[in-house]
Design an enzyme around this catalytic site. Structure first.
Site, PDB file in Angstrom:
ATOM      1  N   ILE A 109     -37.196 -56.214 -26.763  1.00 52.37           N
ATOM      2  CA  ILE A 109     -38.046 -56.705 -25.669  1.00 52.37           C
ATOM      3  C   ILE A 109     -37.089 -57.532 -24.799  1.00 52.37           C
ATOM      4  O   ILE A 109     -36.306 -58.333 -25.319  1.00 52.37           O
ATOM      5  CB  ILE A 109     -39.241 -57.537 -26.208  1.00 52.37           C
ATOM      6  CG1 ILE A 109     -40.111 -58.117 -25.083  1.00 52.37           C
ATOM      7  CG2 ILE A 109     -38.801 -58.654 -27.135  1.00 52.37           C
ATOM      8  CD1 ILE A 109     -41.408 -58.802 -25.603  1.00 52.37           C
ATOM      9  N   SER A 110     -37.102 -57.309 -23.484  1.00 52.14           N
ATOM     10  CA  SER A 110     -36.103 -57.944 -22.616  1.00 52.14           C
ATOM     11  C   SER A 110     -36.296 -59.459 -22.547  1.00 52.14           C
ATOM     12  O   SER A 110     -37.367 -59.984 -22.824  1.00 52.14           O
ATOM     13  CB  SER A 110     -36.197 -57.367 -21.202  1.00 52.14           C
ATOM     14  OG  SER A 110     -36.124 -55.963 -21.236  1.00 52.14           O
TER      15      SER A 110
END
Ligand code: SAH
Length: 225
Positions: free
Chosen positions: A64-65
Site C-alpha cells: 500500500i503506497s
C-alpha cells in the site's frame, strides 16, 4: 476495535494529517485523507502502523503506497467531482477509496485476484458504491470504459505506454511513475488538442507494473500467475 487502540490510531492519523499539510495544498484531498480509514486496508498485525507516512506490505510482494504519495498523485489529478477516473494497481483499495471520495466514478484494475477480491470487499464494507474493481489479464488498463478524465498508475512503468494515453479523455490527466523497476520519477502527463505535456513531480519508488506497458514476470523473476 478496542477503545484505547482506536484513540491511539486517531491520534496517529492527526499527526499524519499535520505532516501532509506541509506538502499538500488542496483541502479536498486533505479532507479525503482524513476521512478514509487506512487502517481498514492493511492486515491486523500492521494496523498500529496504518497512519505512519510509509508504505506497508499487503501480501503477494505488493505494498500500500505511502500516504504522502497517495495524496500527491491525487492532488495532481485536480479532480472537480464529476470525473471518471481509472486506477491501475488496486492493491489494497486505499487509493481507490481516496479517489472515490473526490469524484463520481472510479474504475480500478488489479492483476492479482486475491488482492482484487479483498479490496472490493473492503470498499463495499465502507460503502464506496462508486468504485468498480476489475481483475485484468493481458490488457493494459480498462479500455471498455475509456475515455477517463484522470488515470493514476500506482505501479512503476518503463515509459508512458501509448495504449494508456489512448484511454485518456481530451483534457485528461495521467499520473504515472516512470523509470527503472527499482526507482522512478513521478510524471504528470496532460492531454490537450496540441498534444501531450509532461511535468516532473519528483522521485518515487513503486512496485513494478507487470505485463503490457510494464515488465514481463520473467524479466522481474516473478512466478507466472
Ligand atoms: N494503489 C494501491 C497500491 C498499489 S501496489 C493501494 O492503494 O494499495 C501496485 C499494484 O499494482 C499491485 O497490487 C500489483 O499487483 C498491481 N499491478 C501490477 N501490474 C499491474 C497491471 N498490469 N495491471 C493492474 N495491476 C497491476
Amino acid at each position: 476495535m478496542a477503545k484505547a487502540t482506536y484513540s491511539l490510531l486517531e491520534r496517529a492519523k492527526g499527526r499524519l494529517l499535520t505532516e501532509l499539510r506541509h506538502d499538500i495544498r488542496d483541502e479536498r484531498v486533505l479532507a479525503a485523507m482524513a476521512s478514509v480509514p487506512r487502517a481498514k486496508f492493511v492486515s491486523d498485525d500492521l494496523r498500529a502502523f496504518a497512519y505512519e507516512n510509509r508504505p506497508l506490505p499487503i501480501g503477494h510482494g505488493q505494498t500500500i503506497s505511502q500516504p504522502l504519495i497517495v495524496a500527491m498523485m491525487t492532488e495532481a489529478l485536480e479532480l472537480k467531482g464529476d470525473e471518471k477516473v481509472l486506477e491501475l494497481g488496486t492493491g489494497s483499495g486505499y487509493q481507490a477509496a481516496i479517489l472515490a471520495e473526490l469524484t463520481a466514478r472510479v474504475v480500478t484494475v488489479e492483476r492479482i485476484a486475491p488482492l482484487a477480491e479483498r479490496a472490493a470487499a473492503v470498499l463495499a464494507e465502507l460503502g464506496y458504491d462508486n468504485v468498480q474493481v476489475h481483475l485484468t489479464g493481458d490488457t493494459l488498463g480498462w479500455p471498455e470504459e475509456a475515455p477517463y478524465e484522470g488515470i493514476l498508475v500506482t505501479a512503476a512503468a518503463p515509459d508512458v505506454a501509448p495504449g494508456l494515453v489512448e484511454q485518456l479523455a481530451p483534457e485528461g490527466r495521467l499520473v504515472i511513475p516512470v523509470g527503472a523497476h527499482d526507482v522512478q520519477e513521478l510524471l504528470l502527463v496532460t492531454n490537450s488538442p496540441d498534444g501531450l505535456t509532461t511535468k516532473r513531480l519528483g522521485p518515487c519508488r513503486f512496485v513494478p507494473l507487470v505485463g503490457a506497458g510494464g515488465w514481463s514476470s520473467a524479466e522481474l523473476g516473478f512466478p507466472e500467475l
